[in-house]
Design an enzyme around this catalytic site. Sequence first.
Site, PDB file in Angstrom:
ATOM      1  N   VAL A  25       0.853  -1.191   0.000  1.00 42.60           N
ATOM      2  CA  VAL A  25       0.000   0.000   0.000  1.00 42.60           C
ATOM      3  C   VAL A  25       0.892   1.244   0.000  1.00 42.60           C
ATOM      4  CG1 VAL A  25      -1.788   1.285   1.214  1.00 42.60           C
ATOM      5  CG2 VAL A  25      -1.824  -1.226   1.244  1.00 42.60           C
ATOM      6  N   HIS A  45       3.109   3.463   6.256  1.00 43.74           N
ATOM      7  CA  HIS A  45       2.460   2.883   7.444  1.00 43.74           C
ATOM      8  C   HIS A  45       3.459   2.068   8.226  1.00 43.74           C
ATOM      9  CE1 HIS A  45       1.949   0.232   3.938  1.00 43.74           C
ATOM     10  NE2 HIS A  45       2.091  -0.797   4.783  1.00 43.74           N
TER      11      HIS A  45
HETATM   12  P1  5GP Z   1       2.358  -3.577   3.290  1.00 43.41           P
HETATM   13  O1  5GP Z   1       2.757  -4.837   2.601  1.00 43.41           O
HETATM   14  O2  5GP Z   1       2.029  -2.471   2.320  1.00 43.41           O
HETATM   15  O3  5GP Z   1       3.342  -3.166   4.342  1.00 43.41           O
HETATM   16  O4  5GP Z   1       1.050  -3.941   4.116  1.00 43.41           O
HETATM   17  C1  5GP Z   1      -0.235  -3.509   3.822  1.00 43.41           C
HETATM   18  C2  5GP Z   1      -1.149  -4.057   4.884  1.00 43.41           C
HETATM   19  O5  5GP Z   1      -2.404  -3.435   4.731  1.00 43.41           O
HETATM   20  C3  5GP Z   1      -1.369  -5.567   4.835  1.00 43.41           C
HETATM   21  O6  5GP Z   1      -0.986  -6.147   6.078  1.00 43.41           O
HETATM   22  C4  5GP Z   1      -2.881  -5.702   4.571  1.00 43.41           C
HETATM   23  O7  5GP Z   1      -3.461  -6.779   5.263  1.00 43.41           O
HETATM   24  C5  5GP Z   1      -3.408  -4.361   5.047  1.00 43.41           C
HETATM   25  N1  5GP Z   1      -4.627  -3.912   4.363  1.00 43.41           N
HETATM   26  C6  5GP Z   1      -4.837  -3.878   3.014  1.00 43.41           C
HETATM   27  N2  5GP Z   1      -6.029  -3.355   2.753  1.00 43.41           N
HETATM   28  C7  5GP Z   1      -6.605  -3.051   3.952  1.00 43.41           C
HETATM   29  C8  5GP Z   1      -7.858  -2.470   4.317  1.00 43.41           C
HETATM   30  O8  5GP Z   1      -8.693  -2.130   3.475  1.00 43.41           O
HETATM   31  N3  5GP Z   1      -8.090  -2.305   5.637  1.00 43.41           N
HETATM   32  C9  5GP Z   1      -7.177  -2.669   6.590  1.00 43.41           C
HETATM   33  N4  5GP Z   1      -7.506  -2.462   7.881  1.00 43.41           N
HETATM   34  N5  5GP Z   1      -5.978  -3.207   6.278  1.00 43.41           N
HETATM   35  C10 5GP Z   1      -5.699  -3.395   4.977  1.00 43.41           C
END
Ligand code: 5GP
Length: 122
Positions: free
Chosen positions: A100, A104
């Site tokens: 994303v 974060h």
């Molecule tokens: P990244 O790989 O970008 O560090 O992690 C993205 C995180 O966002 C993942 O752990 C995934 O489960 C979480 N995520 C993706 N879409 C959503 C959403 O719509 N709501 C929530 N609460 N988490 C999300």
Amino acid sequence: MAYDDTNIFARVLRGEIPCDKVYEDDFALAFRDINPQAPTHVLVIPKGAYVSFDDFTATASTAEIAGFLRATGEVARRLGVAESGYRILANTGRDGRQEVPHFHLHLFAGQDLGRMIKPVGK
Ligand code: 5GP
């Protein structure tokens, strides 16, 4: 990479998509991950439009960075995991497998989280 304001966390920030909020202040919003990888798995995001940890640390103001980090510590205390411990992770870019494109932090807690990553070459 330019910030894409249609990303899922931008939509959460605008209230277009619901989230299970655990904390919010002027600098940060924290909510439970939709696909938890630990008993406690919370995402902490800055209110500003930053693509990644790299973007945030290069371009956010000192007040934003300080406020965001303070908020993250406060989230852990409010979750009741400050004493037992937790792990904070920022997946960043391609090799970090960031999915994303809104910066974060993942906050994992609620069990022994094991070693960080596999040792090189094993
Ligand atoms: P990244 O790989 O970008 O560090 O992690 C993205 C995180 O966002 C993942 O752990 C995934 O489960 C979480 N995520 C993706 N879409 C959503 C959403 O719509 N709501 C929530 N609460 N988490 C999300």
